[in-house]
Write an enzyme that holds these catalytic residues in place. Structure first.
Site, PDB file in Angstrom:
ATOM      1  CD  GLU A  54      80.687  50.093  57.548  1.00  0.00           C
ATOM      2  OE1 GLU A  54      79.702  50.481  57.215  1.00  0.00           O
ATOM      3  OE2 GLU A  54      81.151  48.805  57.881  1.00  0.00           O
TER       4      GLU A  54
ATOM      5  N   GLY B 169      80.621  46.138  60.391  1.00  0.00           N
ATOM      6  CA  GLY B 169      80.972  44.633  60.530  1.00  0.00           C
ATOM      7  C   GLY B 169      79.998  43.831  60.852  1.00  0.00           C
TER       8      GLY B 169
ATOM      9  CD  GLU C 105      81.698  44.965  56.201  1.00  0.00           C
ATOM     10  OE1 GLU C 105      81.934  45.022  57.481  1.00  0.00           O
ATOM     11  OE2 GLU C 105      82.328  45.435  55.222  1.00  0.00           O
TER      12      GLU C 105
ATOM     13  CB  ALA D  75      84.939  47.006  63.238  1.00  0.00           C
TER      14      ALA D  75
HETATM   15  C1  HXC Z   1      82.528  49.962  70.001  1.00  0.00           C
HETATM   16  C2  HXC Z   1      80.422  50.150  70.577  1.00  0.00           C
HETATM   17  C3  HXC Z   1      79.995  49.855  69.195  1.00  0.00           C
HETATM   18  C4  HXC Z   1      81.217  49.626  68.248  1.00  0.00           C
HETATM   19  C5  HXC Z   1      78.238  50.167  70.240  1.00  0.00           C
HETATM   20  N1  HXC Z   1      79.157  50.243  71.128  1.00  0.00           N
HETATM   21  N2  HXC Z   1      78.751  50.134  69.073  1.00  0.00           N
HETATM   22  N3  HXC Z   1      81.730  50.313  71.135  1.00  0.00           N
HETATM   23  N4  HXC Z   1      82.362  49.711  68.583  1.00  0.00           N
HETATM   24  N5  HXC Z   1      80.816  49.552  66.970  1.00  0.00           N
HETATM   25  C6  HXC Z   1      79.067  50.439  72.598  1.00  0.00           C
HETATM   26  C7  HXC Z   1      78.746  52.018  72.941  1.00  0.00           C
HETATM   27  O1  HXC Z   1      79.841  52.806  72.901  1.00  0.00           O
HETATM   28  C8  HXC Z   1      78.283  51.762  74.136  1.00  0.00           C
HETATM   29  O2  HXC Z   1      79.338  51.655  75.150  1.00  0.00           O
HETATM   30  C9  HXC Z   1      77.281  50.407  74.143  1.00  0.00           C
HETATM   31  O3  HXC Z   1      78.064  49.856  73.041  1.00  0.00           O
HETATM   32  C10 HXC Z   1      75.863  50.601  73.990  1.00  0.00           C
HETATM   33  O4  HXC Z   1      75.847  51.448  72.899  1.00  0.00           O
HETATM   34  P1  HXC Z   1      74.968  52.793  72.775  1.00  0.00           P
HETATM   35  O5  HXC Z   1      75.466  53.654  71.529  1.00  0.00           O
HETATM   36  O6  HXC Z   1      74.665  53.352  74.013  1.00  0.00           O
HETATM   37  O7  HXC Z   1      73.516  51.918  72.475  1.00  0.00           O
HETATM   38  P2  HXC Z   1      72.225  53.029  71.556  1.00  0.00           P
HETATM   39  O8  HXC Z   1      71.756  53.858  71.914  1.00  0.00           O
HETATM   40  O9  HXC Z   1      71.088  51.801  71.596  1.00  0.00           O
HETATM   41  O10 HXC Z   1      72.595  52.606  70.031  1.00  0.00           O
HETATM   42  C11 HXC Z   1      72.851  51.575  69.313  1.00  0.00           C
HETATM   43  C12 HXC Z   1      73.768  51.793  68.055  1.00  0.00           C
HETATM   44  C13 HXC Z   1      75.059  52.706  68.503  1.00  0.00           C
HETATM   45  C14 HXC Z   1      72.743  52.565  66.935  1.00  0.00           C
HETATM   46  C15 HXC Z   1      74.137  50.390  67.543  1.00  0.00           C
HETATM   47  O11 HXC Z   1      75.711  52.085  69.471  1.00  0.00           O
HETATM   48  C16 HXC Z   1      75.961  52.912  67.271  1.00  0.00           C
HETATM   49  O12 HXC Z   1      75.538  53.757  66.346  1.00  0.00           O
HETATM   50  N6  HXC Z   1      76.908  52.025  67.207  1.00  0.00           N
HETATM   51  C17 HXC Z   1      78.055  52.288  66.170  1.00  0.00           C
HETATM   52  C18 HXC Z   1      77.511  51.613  64.791  1.00  0.00           C
HETATM   53  C19 HXC Z   1      78.499  51.547  63.841  1.00  0.00           C
HETATM   54  O13 HXC Z   1      78.839  52.788  63.483  1.00  0.00           O
HETATM   55  N7  HXC Z   1      79.037  50.368  63.416  1.00  0.00           N
HETATM   56  C20 HXC Z   1      80.209  50.523  62.431  1.00  0.00           C
HETATM   57  C21 HXC Z   1      81.560  50.273  63.055  1.00  0.00           C
HETATM   58  S1  HXC Z   1      82.779  50.348  61.717  1.00  0.00           S
HETATM   59  P3  HXC Z   1      79.367  52.777  76.708  1.00  0.00           P
HETATM   60  O14 HXC Z   1      80.601  52.352  77.114  1.00  0.00           O
HETATM   61  O15 HXC Z   1      79.231  53.985  76.136  1.00  0.00           O
HETATM   62  O16 HXC Z   1      77.986  52.211  77.225  1.00  0.00           O
HETATM   63  C22 HXC Z   1      82.789  48.923  61.137  1.00  0.00           C
HETATM   64  C23 HXC Z   1      83.963  48.791  60.221  1.00  0.00           C
HETATM   65  C24 HXC Z   1      83.859  47.321  59.735  1.00  0.00           C
HETATM   66  O17 HXC Z   1      82.173  47.849  61.389  1.00  0.00           O
HETATM   67  C25 HXC Z   1      85.368  47.079  59.139  1.00  0.00           C
HETATM   68  C26 HXC Z   1      85.385  45.610  58.886  1.00  0.00           C
HETATM   69  C27 HXC Z   1      85.189  44.735  59.859  1.00  0.00           C
END
Ligand code: HXC
Length: 258
Positions: A132, A109, A112, A66
């Site tokens: 998360e 997400g 999911e 998400a």
């Molecule tokens: C918003 C995101 C994002 C996310 C990545 N980006 N994941 N933006 N929400 N979930 C954005 C980054 O901010 C970045 O933007 C760009 O995408 C590239 O990501 P990087 O981090 O620079 O890439 P990398 O170093 O290759 O790392 C990839 C990654 C990391 C390991 C996937 O991005 C990451 O840990 N993302 C978050 C994963 C996460 O925590 N997901 C769960 C979310 S909560 P910029 O602008 O800086 O270039 C969730 C709740 C679900 O899903 C609830 C129900 C739906």
């Protein structure tokens, strides 16, 4: 219809494909994207020419979860009153089979979303996880329930409590995904499964999916009863007559989808 965050196409007859297309954010699922995804799936669902649907992302990311930046400033009351992303992982409204074609990150997400589909084809680069806990939240799109049913309690606890990630091979070993193929061919593989489903009786496909879904929602006894009724229902279809006649006549069936 034109969309901002997704692309749609029909890569093979009877197969509807939705591609998440927000590459700069690794296909992070914001409210607008989730709405477009459901609009597109609903359009395929209503299209008599479509028998099966595929959801995919890019090679680098199926979806990284998400949209954290969107959720950052979302207060409780908005989540409660407008639960667009979190509440949108109920795919039970779709009667046509859904295949997730997953490459790269399928996190939070994203994982999911894949699990909300009926089958998962993974590229060997796919990574599944529910990180998360690192954000001070928990999975809210079905992860605590669907992942636990798929891989069992102990591993589900480890994945969701310690951010353990699964490689594609591990995901296959634990029964989360159907198959793992080379990154060059995961889309072809998903489309091939879609074509196989599209070649069958749509009414039999629908009855079968309905019966299998009961396995997750009822007791065994209720599920067996539901299966019996759906099985009897198949005997009221023209396709059952055609399928069995074609077998007896040693020819291919011509489905009427009735
Ligand atoms: C918003 C995101 C994002 C996310 C990545 N980006 N994941 N933006 N929400 N979930 C954005 C980054 O901010 C970045 O933007 C760009 O995408 C590239 O990501 P990087 O981090 O620079 O890439 P990398 O170093 O290759 O790392 C990839 C990654 C990391 C390991 C996937 O991005 C990451 O840990 N993302 C978050 C994963 C996460 O925590 N997901 C769960 C979310 S909560 P910029 O602008 O800086 O270039 C969730 C709740 C679900 O899903 C609830 C129900 C739906």
């Amino acid at each position: 219809m034109s969309y901002e965050y997704i692309l749609t196409e029909v890569p093979a007859p009877g197969v509807g494909l939705v591609r998440l297309n927000r590459p700069q954010a690794l296909n992070a699922l914001n409210n607008a994207l989730m709405k477009e995804l459901h609009d597109a799936l609903s359009a395929f669902e209503a299209d008599d020419g479509i028998a099966c649907m595929i959801v995919t992302g890019s090679e680098r990311a199926f979806a990284a979860g998400a949209d954290i930046k969107e959720m950052l400033d979302t207060p409780y009351i908005d989540m409660f009153m407008r639960p667009t992303v979190t509440a949108n992982f109920d795919f039970s409204r779709y009667k046509k089979p859904l295949i997730a074609a997953v490459s790269g990150f399928a996190l939070g997400g994203g994982c999911e979303l894949a699990m909300a589909c009926d089958m998962i084809v993974a590229s060997e680069t796919a990574v599944f996880g529910q990180p998360e806990i690192n954000l001070g939240i928990l999975p809210g799109g079905g992860g605590t329930q669907r992942l636990t049913r798929a891989v069992g309690k102990a591993l589900a606890m480890e994945i969701m409590l310690t951010d353990r990630r699964l490689t594609a091979q591990e995901a296959a070993q634990y029964g989360l995904v159907n198959k793992v193929v080379a990154v060059e061919s995961y889309m072809d593989e998903a489309i091939k499964i879609g074509q196989k489903i599209a070649s069958l009786s749509r009414v039999a496909v629908r009855l079968t999916k309905d019966a299998i879904q009961r396995a997750f929602e009822t007791t065994l006894q209720e599920g067996l009863q539901a299966e019996q009724h759906l099985f009897y229902m198949a005997f009221a279809t023209e396709d059952k007559q055609e399928g069995m006649t074609a077998f007896a006549e040693k020819r291919k069936p011509t489905w009427k989808h009735k």
